[in-house]
Design a protein around this motif. Structure first.
Motif, PDB file in Angstrom:
ATOM      1  N   ARG A 138      -4.005 -64.356   9.810  1.00 30.36           N
ATOM      2  CA  ARG A 138      -4.540 -63.450  10.821  1.00 30.36           C
ATOM      3  C   ARG A 138      -4.572 -64.134  12.191  1.00 30.36           C
ATOM      4  O   ARG A 138      -4.958 -65.294  12.311  1.00 30.36           O
ATOM      5  CB  ARG A 138      -5.932 -62.973  10.434  1.00 30.36           C
ATOM      6  CG  ARG A 138      -5.935 -61.957   9.292  1.00 30.36           C
ATOM      7  CD  ARG A 138      -7.336 -61.541   8.908  1.00 30.36           C
ATOM      8  NE  ARG A 138      -8.088 -62.664   8.341  1.00 30.36           N
ATOM      9  CZ  ARG A 138      -9.382 -62.630   8.051  1.00 30.36           C
ATOM     10  NH1 ARG A 138     -10.077 -61.522   8.292  1.00 30.36           N
ATOM     11  NH2 ARG A 138      -9.983 -63.682   7.525  1.00 30.36           N
ATOM     12  N   LEU A 139      -4.158 -63.403  13.208  1.00 30.53           N
ATOM     13  CA  LEU A 139      -4.107 -63.899  14.573  1.00 30.53           C
ATOM     14  C   LEU A 139      -5.505 -63.993  15.169  1.00 30.53           C
ATOM     15  O   LEU A 139      -6.324 -63.077  15.021  1.00 30.53           O
ATOM     16  CB  LEU A 139      -3.266 -62.944  15.435  1.00 30.53           C
ATOM     17  CG  LEU A 139      -3.260 -63.185  16.955  1.00 30.53           C
ATOM     18  CD1 LEU A 139      -2.490 -64.449  17.299  1.00 30.53           C
ATOM     19  CD2 LEU A 139      -2.653 -61.968  17.673  1.00 30.53           C
ATOM     20  N   LEU A 140      -5.772 -65.103  15.875  1.00 34.63           N
ATOM     21  CA  LEU A 140      -6.939 -65.230  16.740  1.00 34.63           C
ATOM     22  C   LEU A 140      -6.467 -65.273  18.178  1.00 34.63           C
ATOM     23  O   LEU A 140      -5.463 -65.914  18.492  1.00 34.63           O
ATOM     24  CB  LEU A 140      -7.732 -66.510  16.426  1.00 34.63           C
ATOM     25  CG  LEU A 140      -8.352 -66.640  15.048  1.00 34.63           C
ATOM     26  CD1 LEU A 140      -9.132 -67.949  14.953  1.00 34.63           C
ATOM     27  CD2 LEU A 140      -9.252 -65.461  14.705  1.00 34.63           C
TER      28      LEU A 140
ATOM     29  N   ARG B 210       8.042 -57.783  21.104  1.00 25.83           N
ATOM     30  CA  ARG B 210       7.010 -56.949  20.495  1.00 25.83           C
ATOM     31  C   ARG B 210       5.683 -57.160  21.226  1.00 25.83           C
ATOM     32  O   ARG B 210       5.366 -58.283  21.611  1.00 25.83           O
ATOM     33  CB  ARG B 210       6.792 -57.323  19.026  1.00 25.83           C
ATOM     34  CG  ARG B 210       8.004 -57.199  18.124  1.00 25.83           C
ATOM     35  CD  ARG B 210       7.655 -57.742  16.751  1.00 25.83           C
ATOM     36  NE  ARG B 210       8.813 -57.823  15.865  1.00 25.83           N
ATOM     37  CZ  ARG B 210       8.823 -58.482  14.719  1.00 25.83           C
ATOM     38  NH1 ARG B 210       7.720 -59.122  14.318  1.00 25.83           N
ATOM     39  NH2 ARG B 210       9.919 -58.516  13.977  1.00 25.83           N
ATOM     40  N   VAL B 211       4.923 -56.096  21.368  1.00 26.40           N
ATOM     41  CA  VAL B 211       3.532 -56.220  21.810  1.00 26.40           C
ATOM     42  C   VAL B 211       2.696 -56.413  20.554  1.00 26.40           C
ATOM     43  O   VAL B 211       2.611 -55.532  19.701  1.00 26.40           O
ATOM     44  CB  VAL B 211       3.073 -54.978  22.591  1.00 26.40           C
ATOM     45  CG1 VAL B 211       1.593 -55.094  22.937  1.00 26.40           C
ATOM     46  CG2 VAL B 211       3.904 -54.811  23.855  1.00 26.40           C
ATOM     47  N   GLU B 212       2.080 -57.582  20.442  1.00 22.61           N
ATOM     48  CA  GLU B 212       1.323 -57.933  19.238  1.00 22.61           C
ATOM     49  C   GLU B 212      -0.142 -57.518  19.325  1.00 22.61           C
ATOM     50  O   GLU B 212      -0.782 -57.269  18.300  1.00 22.61           O
ATOM     51  CB  GLU B 212       1.416 -59.438  18.982  1.00 22.61           C
ATOM     52  CG  GLU B 212       2.831 -59.957  18.783  1.00 22.61           C
ATOM     53  CD  GLU B 212       3.410 -59.576  17.430  1.00 22.61           C
ATOM     54  OE1 GLU B 212       2.695 -58.978  16.626  1.00 22.61           O
ATOM     55  OE2 GLU B 212       4.594 -59.896  17.187  1.00 22.61           O
ATOM     56  N   ALA B 213      -0.680 -57.467  20.534  1.00 23.30           N
ATOM     57  CA  ALA B 213      -2.085 -57.092  20.702  1.00 23.30           C
ATOM     58  C   ALA B 213      -2.316 -56.718  22.161  1.00 23.30           C
ATOM     59  O   ALA B 213      -1.665 -57.271  23.061  1.00 23.30           O
ATOM     60  CB  ALA B 213      -3.011 -58.242  20.312  1.00 23.30           C
ATOM     61  N   LYS B 214      -3.228 -55.792  22.383  1.00 25.26           N
ATOM     62  CA  LYS B 214      -3.673 -55.435  23.728  1.00 25.26           C
ATOM     63  C   LYS B 214      -5.123 -55.863  23.865  1.00 25.26           C
ATOM     64  O   LYS B 214      -5.975 -55.463  23.061  1.00 25.26           O
ATOM     65  CB  LYS B 214      -3.505 -53.939  23.971  1.00 25.26           C
ATOM     66  CG  LYS B 214      -2.034 -53.510  23.977  1.00 25.26           C
ATOM     67  CD  LYS B 214      -1.875 -52.034  24.314  1.00 25.26           C
ATOM     68  CE  LYS B 214      -0.391 -51.659  24.368  1.00 25.26           C
ATOM     69  NZ  LYS B 214      -0.199 -50.225  24.710  1.00 25.26           N
ATOM     70  N   VAL B 215      -5.393 -56.688  24.872  1.00 26.61           N
ATOM     71  CA  VAL B 215      -6.704 -57.334  25.017  1.00 26.61           C
ATOM     72  C   VAL B 215      -7.249 -57.021  26.412  1.00 26.61           C
ATOM     73  O   VAL B 215      -6.925 -57.711  27.390  1.00 26.61           O
ATOM     74  CB  VAL B 215      -6.588 -58.862  24.812  1.00 26.61           C
ATOM     75  CG1 VAL B 215      -7.958 -59.519  24.900  1.00 26.61           C
ATOM     76  CG2 VAL B 215      -5.922 -59.171  23.470  1.00 26.61           C
TER      77      VAL B 215
ATOM     78  N   ASP C 123      -4.331 -54.485   9.298  1.00 26.38           N
ATOM     79  CA  ASP C 123      -3.917 -53.162   9.759  1.00 26.38           C
ATOM     80  C   ASP C 123      -3.674 -53.104  11.263  1.00 26.38           C
ATOM     81  O   ASP C 123      -3.393 -52.040  11.819  1.00 26.38           O
ATOM     82  CB  ASP C 123      -4.952 -52.104   9.357  1.00 26.38           C
ATOM     83  CG  ASP C 123      -6.311 -52.323  10.021  1.00 26.38           C
ATOM     84  OD1 ASP C 123      -6.471 -53.301  10.782  1.00 26.38           O
ATOM     85  OD2 ASP C 123      -7.236 -51.519   9.759  1.00 26.38           O
ATOM     86  N   GLY C 124      -3.791 -54.263  11.955  1.00 24.72           N
ATOM     87  CA  GLY C 124      -3.554 -54.333  13.394  1.00 24.72           C
ATOM     88  C   GLY C 124      -4.798 -54.199  14.243  1.00 24.72           C
ATOM     89  O   GLY C 124      -4.748 -54.434  15.461  1.00 24.72           O
ATOM     90  N   GLU C 125      -5.921 -53.826  13.643  1.00 24.53           N
ATOM     91  CA  GLU C 125      -7.152 -53.659  14.418  1.00 24.53           C
ATOM     92  C   GLU C 125      -7.659 -55.015  14.918  1.00 24.53           C
ATOM     93  O   GLU C 125      -7.642 -56.010  14.187  1.00 24.53           O
ATOM     94  CB  GLU C 125      -8.232 -53.001  13.560  1.00 24.53           C
ATOM     95  CG  GLU C 125      -9.542 -52.784  14.312  1.00 24.53           C
ATOM     96  CD  GLU C 125     -10.663 -52.263  13.423  1.00 24.53           C
ATOM     97  OE1 GLU C 125     -11.715 -51.905  13.973  1.00 24.53           O
ATOM     98  OE2 GLU C 125     -10.483 -52.212  12.188  1.00 24.53           O
TER      99      GLU C 125
END
Length: 295
Positions: free
Chosen positions: A65-67, A46-51, A82-84
């Motif tokens: 919550r992810l840091l 899974r792609v969890e976040a795009k940074v 909400d993924g933001e």
């Protein structure tokens, strides 16, 4: 007998900061600018976040919550339910303009300890020391240790000390932690050689005996540490030093314990850490090794 090394993920650029969370292995891929997670066998990616600012250190607040460290814009981002992704903390006023923030450890209270390069590593600037920062759950930022030699991977011992790998210092340092998250005086936890004299990068590298990078702590408070210049994971004990090693056929730059029973060592591997080469290749891999049970 050499341990069996299994490829978990491949075809990425440069992995860092493997973390076991919610029965999945999470990892940052520097130059595809994403955080990914997978099952321990590498399935269900899974792609969890795009940074866009380049992800590095990972951790979680007590509420889940992810840091994630955003290296180039010197921020810590927080993923909302909400993924933001929103800004959790801005570190830019406490690090130099050309300095990347790097690895991160988040404790049970949600306090994030964050390292940084201290200088423009990828363009071979003169070596400088760096501060270790603490970000509290409210986003406030505090300097907790100064004059460290590239503070990088970190771990917490069962006795409540913070261990900090100083990649260009030939050492792992230990700090007591006060109730408010501030740190006591630095002491040597493991010393591999003298602190290099520098300031030229070439001089520093020539004096490195072992370059501790990403790491994890085992249940007996020994550490598994990636040697960023040695192509190996070393097993280190306090006051003793290296008590074992696992050699690889490429560079290795971080490791983390996880898996269903906590005895799988996940290892981030790539040919080297040269940003200019890694950006244009997909040779980064996540490997795994089964460790023996603790006595």
């Amino acid at each position: 007998m050499a341990p069996e090394i299994t490829v978990v993920l491949e075809g990425y650029t440069y992995f860092e900061c493997p973390r076991w969370h919610d029965d999945r292995i999470w990892v940052s891929d520097f130059y595809s600018y994403q955080v990914v997670s997978a099952r321990e066998d590498g399935t269900d990616v899974r792609v969890e976040a795009k940074v866009p600012g380049q992800p590095s250190g990972l951790g979680w607040l007590p509420d889940g919550r992810l840091l994630v460290v955003s290296m180039r814009d010197q921020k810590i981002l927080r993923r909302e339910p909400d993924g933001e992704l929103v800004v959790h903390a801005d570190l830019s006023n406490l690090v130099g303009a050309d300095v990347n923030v790097n690895d991160m450890l988040v404790d049970a209270q949600g306090r994030a300890y964050v390292g940084n390069f201290g200088f423009d590593l990828m363009n071979l600037a003169q070596v400088e020391t760096a501060d270790l920062l603490r970000v509290d759950p409210d986003g406030s930022v505090h300097v907790v240790a100064r004059d460290l030699h590239f503070p990088n991977g970190m771990a917490l011992t069962t006795t409540g000390e913070l261990l900090v790998d100083e990649t260009l210092g030939n050492r792992i340092s230990a700090f007591s932690i006060d109730a408010d998250g501030s740190l006591g005086e630095r002491r040597d936890w493991a010393k591999f050689g003298e602190v290099p004299g520098g300031p030229a990068m070439e001089t520093t590298l020539a004096e490195i005996v072992l370059a501790p990078d990403g790491c994890c702590i085992d249940g007996d408070d020994s550490m598994w540490v990636a040697d960023a210049l040695g192509g190996r994971i070393v097993h280190v004990a306090e006051g003793v030093g290296v008590i074992g090693e696992i050699a690889f056929g490429s560079g290795v730059f971080a490791c983390g314990l996880g898996g269903s029973d906590g005895r799988t060592l996940f290892v981030c591997a790539a040919p080297d850490f040269n940003e200019h080469a890694r950006k244009v290749a997909t040779e980064g891999k996540l490997l795994s090794i089964r460790l023996e049970p603790l006595d």
